[in-house]
Design an enzyme around this catalytic site. Structure first.
Site, short mmCIF file in Angstrom:
data_model
loop_
_atom_site.label_atom_id
_atom_site.label_comp_id
_atom_site.label_asym_id
_atom_site.label_seq_id
_atom_site.Cartn_x
_atom_site.Cartn_y
_atom_site.Cartn_z
N ARG A 1 62.15 67.30 35.40
CA ARG A 1 63.73 67.94 36.01
C ARG A 1 63.45 69.12 35.57
O ARG A 1 64.41 69.88 35.83
CB ARG A 1 64.42 66.73 35.00
CG ARG A 1 64.99 65.57 36.38
CD ARG A 1 63.40 64.97 36.17
NE ARG A 1 64.50 63.89 37.25
CZ ARG A 1 64.58 62.43 36.52
NH1 ARG A 1 64.20 62.41 35.64
NH2 ARG A 1 64.92 61.08 37.31
N ASP B 1 58.48 64.93 40.29
CA ASP B 1 60.29 64.03 40.33
C ASP B 1 60.40 65.15 41.23
O ASP B 1 59.91 65.35 41.84
CB ASP B 1 60.51 63.75 39.41
CG ASP B 1 61.39 62.84 38.71
OD1 ASP B 1 62.72 62.32 39.64
OD2 ASP B 1 61.55 61.75 38.17
N HIS C 1 61.01 58.99 44.53
CA HIS C 1 61.53 60.66 43.93
C HIS C 1 60.39 61.27 44.34
O HIS C 1 59.55 61.65 43.37
CB HIS C 1 61.41 59.66 41.22
CG HIS C 1 62.25 59.27 41.42
ND1 HIS C 1 62.87 59.96 40.97
CD2 HIS C 1 62.05 58.10 40.74
CE1 HIS C 1 64.59 58.81 40.76
NE2 HIS C 1 64.10 58.29 40.42
N ASP D 1 59.35 53.68 40.61
CA ASP D 1 61.24 52.77 40.64
C ASP D 1 62.22 53.89 41.69
O ASP D 1 61.58 54.76 42.26
CB ASP D 1 61.37 53.88 39.29
CG ASP D 1 61.21 54.91 38.84
OD1 ASP D 1 60.47 55.86 39.18
OD2 ASP D 1 62.25 55.64 38.10
N GLU D 2 63.70 52.79 41.81
CA GLU D 2 64.53 53.50 42.41
C GLU D 2 63.66 54.38 43.48
O GLU D 2 64.28 55.37 44.14
CB GLU D 2 65.33 54.54 41.81
CG GLU D 2 64.75 54.03 39.90
CD GLU D 2 66.41 55.55 38.76
OE1 GLU D 2 67.24 54.88 38.34
OE2 GLU D 2 65.75 56.97 39.26
N TRP E 1 62.27 49.61 32.18
CA TRP E 1 63.61 50.27 32.11
C TRP E 1 65.08 48.96 32.34
O TRP E 1 65.79 49.60 32.22
CB TRP E 1 63.91 51.47 33.30
CG TRP E 1 64.07 51.38 34.54
CD1 TRP E 1 63.27 51.11 35.48
CD2 TRP E 1 65.42 51.14 34.94
NE1 TRP E 1 63.71 51.46 37.16
CE2 TRP E 1 65.09 51.08 36.18
CE3 TRP E 1 66.67 51.27 34.63
CZ2 TRP E 1 65.58 50.62 37.01
CZ3 TRP E 1 67.25 51.08 35.44
CH2 TRP E 1 67.17 50.77 37.29
N TYR F 1 65.80 55.03 24.98
CA TYR F 1 65.97 56.60 25.58
C TYR F 1 66.93 56.99 24.76
O TYR F 1 67.77 57.08 24.64
CB TYR F 1 66.91 55.84 27.03
CG TYR F 1 66.60 55.66 27.94
CD1 TYR F 1 64.93 54.64 27.45
CD2 TYR F 1 66.50 55.96 29.71
CE1 TYR F 1 64.76 54.38 29.35
CE2 TYR F 1 65.95 55.10 30.69
CZ TYR F 1 65.03 54.67 30.81
OH TYR F 1 63.88 54.30 31.93
N ASP G 1 66.94 60.83 24.65
CA ASP G 1 67.94 61.25 26.01
C ASP G 1 69.04 61.53 25.54
O ASP G 1 70.46 61.85 25.18
CB ASP G 1 67.12 62.42 27.22
CG ASP G 1 67.20 60.49 28.50
OD1 ASP G 1 66.50 59.26 28.19
OD2 ASP G 1 67.92 60.13 28.85
N TRP H 1 87.96 34.72 27.91
CA TRP H 1 89.23 35.94 28.03
C TRP H 1 87.92 36.83 29.25
O TRP H 1 87.04 37.29 28.51
CB TRP H 1 89.12 37.30 26.91
CG TRP H 1 90.16 36.49 26.00
CD1 TRP H 1 90.00 35.31 24.64
CD2 TRP H 1 91.76 36.32 26.21
NE1 TRP H 1 91.12 35.58 24.30
CE2 TRP H 1 92.12 35.81 25.24
CE3 TRP H 1 92.09 37.05 26.88
CZ2 TRP H 1 93.23 36.07 24.66
CZ3 TRP H 1 94.04 36.81 26.77
CH2 TRP H 1 94.84 36.09 25.56
#
Length: 801
Positions: free
Chosen positions: A173, A202, A254, A317-318, A384, A407, A409, A442
């Site tokens: 990144r 990435d 990615h 991932d993702e 993760w 994490y 960051d 609640w």
């Protein structure tokens, strides 16, 4: 004769105390805390001077003696005499039982025994890796005392709790120079971390040079990439320090950078341009093309020739499956191969990858999304998604490591990471009502700045005598969690704490007439909440806890430093010293978990790692403040910073998103970026407030608070020229004004508490409104001092009731 009950080192040595039975960790400046620490019954100490010498026997740790002596010189301020000119026996003798290949492995023996007596220091280790770890422990003990440099007579037996103790650094990144990476390896070695997980590709950049596919670095790196020689240098440097290097190139998602260089490999035709936005993006490799696998095979071969570790991370991932669903050829392929959905197609892809990796003698590591019953058991899964996902992985017979909760960051308090136990925990029946219990449940809704609201319910249970409370919370889609620190300040108000994927979360709520109102304090940022009383305790999902023998499948964990909000000039601020707390969670015994004790040792480790290791958390903060102020006279800015913290991670990201700044070129140049994740001054302030509440006649705590508030109040006039002279600092002028006003308010509260003078209802309402106003996020900053002041106000009111 040795003892591990209580001790005090003689005057002139370190000032220490240790209770072996009551507290697993003592007050020695050690982090991670060793498995067993015993001090000599004679309470002696070994005095060092500038003739300190080191001898290594049994293996050749090339360059280690020179590195260690240089660090001792830095820690003591001495100019060490040459070893060759000394006729004395070695001060430090390192004996290694077995000579091994220097390349560290998952099963490398890192145990050691350290003995310090009047005769000197003996460090015995089975392998070079134990010697490296033991030497870091010894170096932590070498510190100037009141009269001399002395270390206590001591025996330490030590070994890691988990074999996989890693740190992920994202160089994709935002690119991180090699010099920055090497410095973090020094920090890792000091913290006894042993896996450098290097995230090299990435959407926003491809960072390693490929010989066979040069367009990757030519077209998709903005000219910022690592040559193969540079990557080999990183491996060499890490190996000398006993650290494995596991590279990651992320596929099939990615993959926007791959799409720029080789669009023919993608699941949609493009054209593609360099991606600058953050988020989960659509470009994904085409898993039906043989060319895709030739591409991966070639790259794996290149990486295997550079990185000798037996593991290679493929991301996984993702994956946004939009391109897969919209591609007729891919859909036809799925029908032909009886692949029911995109997850099945992804598993098909990963099975092919696993075969390629095995061909190159590599084992696959991937994120949660690669987990599938068809995946070969050789694979390691990095979670993760949390302990429930990790528990399911271990139950199914796969090995796993945890990153959730680590994490770095994200600007969480160190205590949040420290409480993050790796092995999944059960609820121990705290959610089961007992005879005579009274429970209330609640529902709640907490809107966010981006995305859907957080929803769920919580239940609080009083025992039959109404003396103790316990409780649990059910976030929608998550397993049930126990809550802690339940308090009822009065007038229908309740507060409690729970660690969540968002960070430490503390609801501060009013429960009245079956209606819930108030806010959730997520990290240090308030989010409004609403809800209502439920008639019954809702059904919940139990945590996933593997059987004891399955727990062995959990190999450890990794801290992660993702780089959306990190650039090289502030990297150390994000990582250190917090990474030592993660390292301790992965190295030390499970019952080493006293938060206050951890913070005391962390402060010492912070200074030591700056001086001995060369970490730059303080230097980077000062440089950023000098840049903002335009002068080296930054003391007023540093004093202001004592009351401040960067806003909670999701808040900062969502504010950037709302402003259209959630991208690679958003400058990370605010005061918030120059600050560490938590204000240690405010934490100290909290301790003084607690002491004063416990004893309103505690003059020492009252005076400490008074001095702090006067400093903050007087600082405003010195700060004003800096604020007016910088367009970036001008944005925080209202924050600085509020800190000065809160300091004046704090002085009033202390005076009232000391004199036991009444705080009227009108004053209480006015002061609370001022605190509420000061709690707002401005320029991605929060005033952390608001919360101990709130506690002080509450105590002042209660004293007069």
């Amino acid at each position: 004769m040795l003892k591990s009950v209580r001790y005090a080192v003689l005057a002139g040595a370190l000032s220490l105390s240790f209770c072996g039975q009551a507290a697993p960790a003592g007050d020695l400046p050690l982090m991670p805390w060793p498995q067993k620490v015993e001090l000599s019954a004679q309470a002696g100490y070994l005095t060092l001077d500038n003739e300190v010498s080191i001898a290594i026997r049994g293996d050749d740790l090339e360059g280690a003696v020179e590195r260690w002596r240089q660090r001792i010189a830095l820690q003591t301020g001495w100019e060490l005499k040459p070893q060759s000119g000394s006729h004395r026996p070695p001060t430090i003798t390192v004996t290694i039982a077995q000579r091994l290949d220097p390349q560290p492995r998952l099963d490398s023996d890192e145990s050691y025994h350290l003995s310090i007596t009047a005769e000197g220091v003996k460090l015995n280790a089975a392998t070079r890796f134990g010697a490296l770890r033991g030497m870091e422990t010894l170096l932590q003990l070498i510190r100037p005392g009141a009269e001399r440099v002395a270390i206590p007579w001591i025996e330490i037996e030590d070994r890691p709790r988990f074999p996989w103790r890693g740190l992920l650094i994202d160089s994709a990144r935002h690119f991180m120079p090699v010099s920055t990476i090497l410095r973090q390896l020094d920090g890792m070695a000091a913290a006894k971390l042993n896996v450098f997980h290097w995230h090299l590709t990435d959407d926003q950049g491809w960072r390693f040079a490929s010989t066979h596919y040069p367009k990757l670095q030519q077209l998709a790196s903005d000219g910022q990439f690592y040559t193969q020689a540079q990557m080999r240098e990183v491996v060499r440097y890490a190996t000398e320090r006993g650290i494995r290097v596991v590279p990651e190139f992320d596929v099939p998602g990615h993959a926007s950078a791959i799409a720029v260089a080789y669009p023919e490999l993608m699941s949609a035709p493009g054209p593609y341009a360099m991606e600058r936005e953050w988020g989960v993006l659509k470009p994904v490799l085409d898993p039906t093309k043989e060319e895709t696998y030739r591409f991966i095979d070639t790259l794996v071969g290149e990486l295997a020739g550079i990185f000798p570790d037996s593991y290679l991370h493929i991301g996984g991932d993702e994956v946004d499956d939009t391109q897969w669903r919209n591609n007729p050829d891919i859909q036809n392929f799925m029908r032909q191969h009886q692949l029911a959905d995109s997850h099945a197609l992804h598993t098909w892809f990963n099975q092919r990858l696993e075969t390629i990796l095995a061909k190159h003698q590599r084992r696959m590591v991937g994120w949660d999304e690669i987990f599938h019953p068809s995946l070969p058991k050789r694979s390691l899964i990095q979670s993760w998604q949390g302990q429930d996902a990790l528990g399911s992985i271990a139950r199914a017979g796969y090995q796993g490591i945890l990153s959730t909760g680590f994490y770095l960051d994200q600007p969480h308090a160190t205590a949040y990471h420290y409480r993050n136990e790796v092995l999944p925990q059960g609820l121990n029946d705290i959610d089961k009502p007992r005879k005579g219990d009274r429970a209330q449940s609640w529902s709640f809704t907490m809107p966010r700045l981006k995305g859907s609201a957080v929803e769920g319910s919580f239940t609080l249970i009083a025992d039959a005598e109404n003396r103790t409370w316990r409780g649990f919370i059910d976030f929608k889609g998550k397993s049930r969690r126990a809550v802690r620190d339940i308090t009822w300040p009065g007038d229908g108000q309740v507060s409690f704490s729970v660690d969540t994927w968002m960070g430490e979360t503390r609801p501060v709520l009013t429960l009245r007439e079956n209606v819930l109102s108030g806010y959730f304090l997520v990290g240090n940022t308030r989010y409004p909440a609403s809800g209502k009383r439920l008639e019954d305790i809702p059904e919940g999902r139990a945590p996933v806890v593997p059987e004891q023998e399955q727990m062995a499948n959990i190999l450890g964990g990794e801290a992660a430093l993702w780089a959306e909000n990190v650039i090289a000039p502030v990297m150390d601020i994000k990582l250190w010293p917090r990474a030592f707390s993660v390292a301790e969670r992965l190295w030390s015994a499970r019952d080493v978990n006293d938060v206050d004790n951890m913070y005391r040792r962390l402060a010492q480790t912070d200074a030591w790692s700056t001086i001995s290791v060369g970490l730059q958390q303080h230097d980077q903060s000062q440089r950023q403040m000098m840049r903002l102020a335009g002068t080296a006279d930054i003391l007023p800015l540093q004093i202001l910073a004592q009351a401040l913290e960067p806003a909670q991670y999701y808040t900062r990201n969502h504010l950037k998103f709302q402003a259209g700044n959630y991208h690679q070129f958003e400058p990370l140049n605010r005061l918030a970026d120059a600050l560490g994740p938590e204000s240690m001054t405010t934490r100290q302030m909290q301790g003084w407030v607690d002491a004063l509440i416990a004893n309103p006649r505690d003059k020492e705590s009252a005076q400490a608070l008074r001095r702090l508030f006067i400093r903050w109040q007087d600082n405003y006039q010195d700060l004003l020229p800096l604020l007016e002279g910088s367009y970036q600092l001008r944005a925080i002028k209202p924050v600085a004004e509020d800190v000065a006003h809160l300091a004046a308010l704090g002085l009033k509260m202390i005076e009232r508490i000391e004199k036991r003078e009444r705080i009227s209802a009108a004053e209480r309402a006015l002061w609370q409104s001022q605190l509420d106003e000061a709690a707002r996020v401005r320029d991605e900053l929060v005033i952390a001092a608001v919360y101990p002041l709130e506690k002080l106000l509450r105590a002042g009111v209660e004293l007069n009731q």
